[in-house]
Design a protein around this motif. Structure first.
Motif, PDB file in Angstrom:
ATOM      1  N   GLU A  68       4.435   3.446   5.852  1.00  0.00           N
ATOM      2  CA  GLU A  68       5.056   2.981   7.066  1.00  0.00           C
ATOM      3  C   GLU A  68       4.816   1.498   7.229  1.00  0.00           C
ATOM      4  O   GLU A  68       3.636   1.211   7.929  1.00  0.00           O
ATOM      5  N   GLU A  69       5.800   0.565   6.705  1.00  0.00           N
ATOM      6  CA  GLU A  69       5.389  -0.764   6.869  1.00  0.00           C
ATOM      7  C   GLU A  69       5.328  -1.125   8.230  1.00  0.00           C
ATOM      8  O   GLU A  69       6.256  -0.723   9.165  1.00  0.00           O
ATOM      9  N   PRO A  70       4.662  -2.321   8.601  1.00  0.00           N
ATOM     10  CA  PRO A  70       3.322  -2.571   7.887  1.00  0.00           C
ATOM     11  C   PRO A  70       2.076  -2.249   8.324  1.00  0.00           C
ATOM     12  O   PRO A  70       1.001  -2.766   8.087  1.00  0.00           O
ATOM     13  N   LYS A  71       1.847  -0.783   8.791  1.00  0.00           N
ATOM     14  CA  LYS A  71       0.726  -0.248   9.407  1.00  0.00           C
ATOM     15  C   LYS A  71      -0.028   0.885   8.497  1.00  0.00           C
ATOM     16  O   LYS A  71      -1.094   1.020   8.912  1.00  0.00           O
ATOM     17  N   CYS A  72       0.676   1.491   7.703  1.00  0.00           N
ATOM     18  CA  CYS A  72       0.019   2.769   7.150  1.00  0.00           C
ATOM     19  C   CYS A  72       0.657   3.088   5.803  1.00  0.00           C
ATOM     20  O   CYS A  72       1.822   3.063   5.596  1.00  0.00           O
ATOM     21  N   VAL A  73      -0.361   3.657   4.810  1.00  0.00           N
ATOM     22  CA  VAL A  73       0.139   4.047   3.790  1.00  0.00           C
ATOM     23  C   VAL A  73      -0.661   5.568   3.630  1.00  0.00           C
ATOM     24  O   VAL A  73      -1.970   5.551   3.631  1.00  0.00           O
ATOM     25  N   LYS A  74       0.162   6.753   3.266  1.00  0.00           N
ATOM     26  CA  LYS A  74      -0.447   7.788   3.272  1.00  0.00           C
ATOM     27  C   LYS A  74      -0.469   8.358   1.724  1.00  0.00           C
ATOM     28  O   LYS A  74       0.806   8.090   1.286  1.00  0.00           O
ATOM     29  N   PHE A  75      -1.527   9.132   1.408  1.00  0.00           N
ATOM     30  CA  PHE A  75      -1.600   9.596   0.113  1.00  0.00           C
ATOM     31  C   PHE A  75      -1.681  11.151  -0.018  1.00  0.00           C
ATOM     32  O   PHE A  75      -2.317  11.440   1.086  1.00  0.00           O
ATOM     33  N   GLU A  76      -1.486  11.772  -0.983  1.00  0.00           N
ATOM     34  CA  GLU A  76      -1.884  13.292  -1.079  1.00  0.00           C
ATOM     35  C   GLU A  76      -2.600  13.482  -2.511  1.00  0.00           C
ATOM     36  O   GLU A  76      -2.180  12.886  -3.386  1.00  0.00           O
ATOM     37  N   SER A  77      -3.580  14.435  -2.533  1.00  0.00           N
ATOM     38  CA  SER A  77      -4.216  14.631  -3.747  1.00  0.00           C
ATOM     39  C   SER A  77      -2.948  15.577  -4.512  1.00  0.00           C
ATOM     40  O   SER A  77      -2.332  16.447  -4.081  1.00  0.00           O
ATOM     41  N   VAL A  78      -2.761  14.829  -5.863  1.00  0.00           N
ATOM     42  CA  VAL A  78      -2.090  15.800  -6.775  1.00  0.00           C
ATOM     43  C   VAL A  78      -2.887  16.658  -7.643  1.00  0.00           C
ATOM     44  O   VAL A  78      -2.649  17.763  -8.016  1.00  0.00           O
ATOM     45  N   GLN A  79      -4.045  16.112  -7.858  1.00  0.00           N
ATOM     46  CA  GLN A  79      -5.013  16.801  -8.865  1.00  0.00           C
ATOM     47  C   GLN A  79      -6.328  16.804  -8.193  1.00  0.00           C
ATOM     48  O   GLN A  79      -6.753  15.307  -8.137  1.00  0.00           O
ATOM     49  N   SER A  80      -7.130  17.532  -7.999  1.00  0.00           N
ATOM     50  CA  SER A  80      -8.360  17.460  -7.172  1.00  0.00           C
ATOM     51  C   SER A  80      -9.014  18.917  -7.130  1.00  0.00           C
ATOM     52  O   SER A  80      -8.278  19.857  -6.798  1.00  0.00           O
ATOM     53  N   PRO A  81     -10.254  18.869  -7.081  1.00  0.00           N
ATOM     54  CA  PRO A  81     -10.934  20.166  -6.940  1.00  0.00           C
ATOM     55  C   PRO A  81     -10.818  20.749  -5.270  1.00  0.00           C
ATOM     56  O   PRO A  81     -10.813  22.131  -5.180  1.00  0.00           O
ATOM     57  N   ILE A  82     -10.467  19.887  -4.675  1.00  0.00           N
ATOM     58  CA  ILE A  82     -10.263  20.172  -3.246  1.00  0.00           C
ATOM     59  C   ILE A  82      -9.049  19.540  -2.473  1.00  0.00           C
ATOM     60  O   ILE A  82      -8.877  18.078  -2.620  1.00  0.00           O
ATOM     61  N   PRO A  83      -8.003  20.136  -2.285  1.00  0.00           N
ATOM     62  CA  PRO A  83      -6.754  19.525  -1.900  1.00  0.00           C
ATOM     63  C   PRO A  83      -7.040  18.619  -0.509  1.00  0.00           C
ATOM     64  O   PRO A  83      -7.895  19.090   0.340  1.00  0.00           O
ATOM     65  N   PHE A  84      -6.547  17.292  -0.698  1.00  0.00           N
ATOM     66  CA  PHE A  84      -6.798  16.566   0.752  1.00  0.00           C
ATOM     67  C   PHE A  84      -5.584  15.372   0.668  1.00  0.00           C
ATOM     68  O   PHE A  84      -4.755  15.462  -0.251  1.00  0.00           O
ATOM     69  N   ASN A  85      -5.555  14.773   2.163  1.00  0.00           N
ATOM     70  CA  ASN A  85      -4.637  13.841   2.290  1.00  0.00           C
ATOM     71  C   ASN A  85      -5.536  12.604   2.673  1.00  0.00           C
ATOM     72  O   ASN A  85      -6.565  12.797   3.324  1.00  0.00           O
ATOM     73  N   LEU A  86      -5.021  11.510   2.418  1.00  0.00           N
ATOM     74  CA  LEU A  86      -5.810  10.231   2.941  1.00  0.00           C
ATOM     75  C   LEU A  86      -4.743   9.130   3.387  1.00  0.00           C
ATOM     76  O   LEU A  86      -3.569   9.119   2.577  1.00  0.00           O
ATOM     77  N   TRP A  87      -5.225   8.478   4.482  1.00  0.00           N
ATOM     78  CA  TRP A  87      -4.242   7.449   4.638  1.00  0.00           C
ATOM     79  C   TRP A  87      -5.192   6.473   5.260  1.00  0.00           C
ATOM     80  O   TRP A  87      -6.192   6.415   5.791  1.00  0.00           O
ATOM     81  N   ILE A  88      -4.506   5.131   5.087  1.00  0.00           N
ATOM     82  CA  ILE A  88      -5.214   3.823   5.397  1.00  0.00           C
ATOM     83  C   ILE A  88      -4.204   3.090   6.476  1.00  0.00           C
ATOM     84  O   ILE A  88      -2.937   2.822   6.139  1.00  0.00           O
ATOM     85  N   GLN A  89      -4.901   2.819   7.376  1.00  0.00           N
ATOM     86  CA  GLN A  89      -4.097   2.219   8.503  1.00  0.00           C
ATOM     87  C   GLN A  89      -4.514   0.767   8.816  1.00  0.00           C
ATOM     88  O   GLN A  89      -5.737   0.669   8.593  1.00  0.00           O
ATOM     89  N   VAL A  90      -3.618  -0.133   8.983  1.00  0.00           N
ATOM     90  CA  VAL A  90      -3.976  -1.413   9.049  1.00  0.00           C
ATOM     91  C   VAL A  90      -3.020  -2.114  10.219  1.00  0.00           C
ATOM     92  O   VAL A  90      -2.090  -1.620  10.460  1.00  0.00           O
ATOM     93  N   LEU A  91      -3.925  -2.508  11.197  1.00  0.00           N
ATOM     94  CA  LEU A  91      -3.351  -3.059  12.575  1.00  0.00           C
ATOM     95  C   LEU A  91      -3.740  -4.430  12.522  1.00  0.00           C
ATOM     96  O   LEU A  91      -4.803  -5.063  12.129  1.00  0.00           O
ATOM     97  N   PRO A  92      -2.850  -5.269  13.295  1.00  0.00           N
ATOM     98  CA  PRO A  92      -3.252  -6.784  13.295  1.00  0.00           C
ATOM     99  C   PRO A  92      -4.226  -7.064  14.407  1.00  0.00           C
ATOM    100  O   PRO A  92      -4.278  -6.446  15.505  1.00  0.00           O
ATOM    101  N   VAL A  93      -4.955  -8.130  14.314  1.00  0.00           N
ATOM    102  CA  VAL A  93      -6.031  -8.503  15.227  1.00  0.00           C
ATOM    103  C   VAL A  93      -5.267  -9.724  15.740  1.00  0.00           C
ATOM    104  O   VAL A  93      -5.259  -9.955  17.093  1.00  0.00           O
ATOM    105  N   ASP A  94      -4.872 -10.613  14.916  1.00  0.00           N
ATOM    106  CA  ASP A  94      -4.060 -11.952  15.227  1.00  0.00           C
ATOM    107  C   ASP A  94      -3.497 -12.327  13.982  1.00  0.00           C
ATOM    108  O   ASP A  94      -3.250 -11.480  12.872  1.00  0.00           O
ATOM    109  N   ALA A  95      -2.985 -13.330  13.813  1.00  0.00           N
ATOM    110  CA  ALA A  95      -1.953 -13.832  13.115  1.00  0.00           C
ATOM    111  C   ALA A  95      -2.771 -13.963  11.278  1.00  0.00           C
ATOM    112  O   ALA A  95      -2.169 -13.587  10.507  1.00  0.00           O
ATOM    113  N   GLU A  96      -3.917 -14.221  11.529  1.00  0.00           N
ATOM    114  CA  GLU A  96      -4.605 -14.238  10.328  1.00  0.00           C
ATOM    115  C   GLU A  96      -5.700 -13.141   9.938  1.00  0.00           C
ATOM    116  O   GLU A  96      -6.310 -13.287   8.761  1.00  0.00           O
ATOM    117  N   ASN A  97      -5.805 -12.218  10.679  1.00  0.00           N
ATOM    118  CA  ASN A  97      -6.924 -11.117  10.739  1.00  0.00           C
ATOM    119  C   ASN A  97      -6.359  -9.666  10.919  1.00  0.00           C
ATOM    120  O   ASN A  97      -5.291  -9.682  11.888  1.00  0.00           O
TER     121      ASN A  97
END
Length: 137
Positions: A68-97
Motif C-alpha cells: 500500500e504505497e507509500p505507507k504499508c507492506v503486509k506479509f504472510e507466513s508461508v512456512q512457519s511453526p505458527i501461522p502469522f501475518n506481519l505488517w510494517i506501517q510507515v508514516l511521514p513526520v515531515d519531508a525528511e523523517n
C-alpha cells in the motif's frame, strides 16, 4: 488471533525512501553482513519473500501479500511453526523523517499463548528497532 505491536520508531529518512526499501526485499542484500549468523542459519530472499532458519524454531518464510504505497507492506507466513501475518506501517513526520510500527497477528493455540506472548512481543520490538536503524537511501 493474538496481536503484537511494536512501539512507534523514529526513522530519519523520508517515507518514500523507507517504503521503497521495505517493499522490495532484494534490498536486504545491503544488510546481509549484519545478520547474526550465530542466531540465523539460512538467510535467503528475493523481491517478494524472505526465509530464515532459526534454531530451535526452524525455517520461517514470509511473502509480501500487499503493498500500500507509500505507507504499508503486509506479509504472510508461508512456512512457519505458527501461522502469522506481519505488517510494517510507515508514516511521514515531515519531508525528511518518518515513523514506523510493526504489527504481528499470530494464530497461537490458547495453551501456548502465555508461554509465547512475551518472546513474540520482544521479537516484534527487536524487528522494529532493527528496521529503524537501517539507512534508507
Amino acid at each position: 488471533m493474538a496481536q503484537f505491536e511494536s512501539s512507534v520508531k523514529h526513522v530519519p529518512y523520508p517515507q518514500e525512501n523507507v517504503y521503497r526499501n521495505i517493499s522490495d526485499l532484494s534490498n536486504l542484500e545491503r544488510i546481509r553482513d549484519r545478520v547474526p549468523t550465530d542466531k540465523i542459519d539460512d538467510f535467503s530472499f528475493d523481491s517478494d519473500a524472505v526465509s530464515v532458519s532459526m534454531p530451535p524454531v526452524g525455517k520461517v518464510t514470509l511473502r509480501i501479500v500487499e503493498r500500500e504505497e507509500p505507507k504499508c507492506v503486509k506479509f504472510e507466513s508461508v512456512q512457519s511453526p505458527i501461522p502469522f501475518n506481519l505488517w510494517i506501517q510507515v508514516l511521514p513526520v515531515d519531508a525528511e523523517n518518518s515513523k514506523m510500527k510493526v504489527t504481528v497477528k499470530a494464530d497461537i493455540p490458547l495453551v501456548l499463548r502465555a508461554m509465547l506472548s512475551n518472546p513474540l512481543q520482544d521479537g516484534v520490538e527487536k524487528v522494529a528497532e532493527a528496521l529503524s536503524l537501517i539507512q534508507y537511501v
